[in-house]
Design an enzyme around this catalytic site. Sequence first.
Site, short mmCIF file in Angstrom:
data_model
loop_
_atom_site.label_atom_id
_atom_site.label_comp_id
_atom_site.label_asym_id
_atom_site.label_seq_id
_atom_site.Cartn_x
_atom_site.Cartn_y
_atom_site.Cartn_z
N ARG A 106 57.06 50.89 19.03
CA ARG A 106 56.05 51.91 18.66
C ARG A 106 56.67 53.28 18.82
O ARG A 106 57.04 53.67 19.94
CB ARG A 106 54.83 51.77 19.57
CG ARG A 106 53.70 52.75 19.31
CD ARG A 106 52.59 52.56 20.36
NE ARG A 106 52.12 51.20 20.40
CZ ARG A 106 51.38 50.69 21.40
NH1 ARG A 106 51.07 51.45 22.44
NH2 ARG A 106 50.99 49.42 21.36
N HIS A 151 56.30 50.36 24.72
CA HIS A 151 56.61 49.92 23.35
C HIS A 151 57.69 50.80 22.73
O HIS A 151 58.48 50.33 21.90
CB HIS A 151 55.35 50.00 22.48
CG HIS A 151 54.39 48.87 22.68
ND1 HIS A 151 54.47 47.70 21.98
CD2 HIS A 151 53.31 48.76 23.49
CE1 HIS A 151 53.47 46.90 22.34
NE2 HIS A 151 52.75 47.53 23.26
N HIS A 243 50.14 41.64 25.99
CA HIS A 243 51.22 42.61 26.17
C HIS A 243 52.36 42.03 27.02
O HIS A 243 52.15 41.68 28.19
CB HIS A 243 50.63 43.85 26.86
CG HIS A 243 51.59 44.97 27.12
ND1 HIS A 243 51.46 46.21 26.55
CD2 HIS A 243 52.70 45.05 27.91
CE1 HIS A 243 52.43 47.00 26.98
NE2 HIS A 243 53.19 46.31 27.81
#
Length: 269
Positions: A106, A151, A243
């Site tokens: 991310r 991320h 996660h």
Amino acid sequence: MTRLSRAARGVITAVAALLTVTAASATAHATPEPKAPKDFVALRTVDPTIIQEMRYFTPHNFVGERIDGYRQPICVLTRPAAEALHQAQRRLLRHGYSLKVYDCYRPQRAVDHFVRWAEDLDDEAMKAEFYPKVDKTRLFADGYIAEKSGHSRGSTMDLTIVRLPARPTRPYTPGRPLVPCYAPEQQRFPDNSLDMGTGFDCFDPLAHTLDPRIKGQQRANRLLLKNTLEKLGFVNLAEEWWHYTYKPEPYPNTYFDFPVAWKSLSAKR
């Protein structure tokens, strides 16, 4: 040629020259997009069988729009994390299951987008599904939103398990009535994954991996994901059943900002 036409021609020439100089200056000062290090890969090149449903490329997320930095719907990871997921997939395929990823690397600009959204207390378009019981003023204090995300280091992913053959799922249509992410499976937004007790990105304690209220088959499904991944070096975030981070991380202290796109990668398709 008249005096007037010569004057007009001169003005046009001057304007054209000015535009050319301006364009050249803008090009010279344009900042090139950052690129990924060579050991970042598209998951599809390591294991094309893992299902990808990249939620932040779509408006079906807690913000309600595509998130900054997601140029293409692909999962990007460090190679060690991708190869470990490949091993997990091989184990699950033997039992008729597949992994499905919702998010992988991310970019920092996406995290910044989340922060801007969280600071806009008037924007609660997706509250009814993703955070029905959470006051938006509490998102930072309660840890749902932060200015940095693991991320962005490239070895963290959000994922679930799907029973094969994978069922098609109804596309998300903006504007349709929203259902709480912790509602019974038959009521919440349809997902072809195993029933994990809540949907993905559910801002609620029920999403904690080992919440004692999650029992029976829902708990067994979470433990199947957890046990499969932990045997291969992944570590779960206790507050989010979806996660996981692969350890050791190649970049434990670096937060990248290259876009999620094929052209960001050294190794193309």
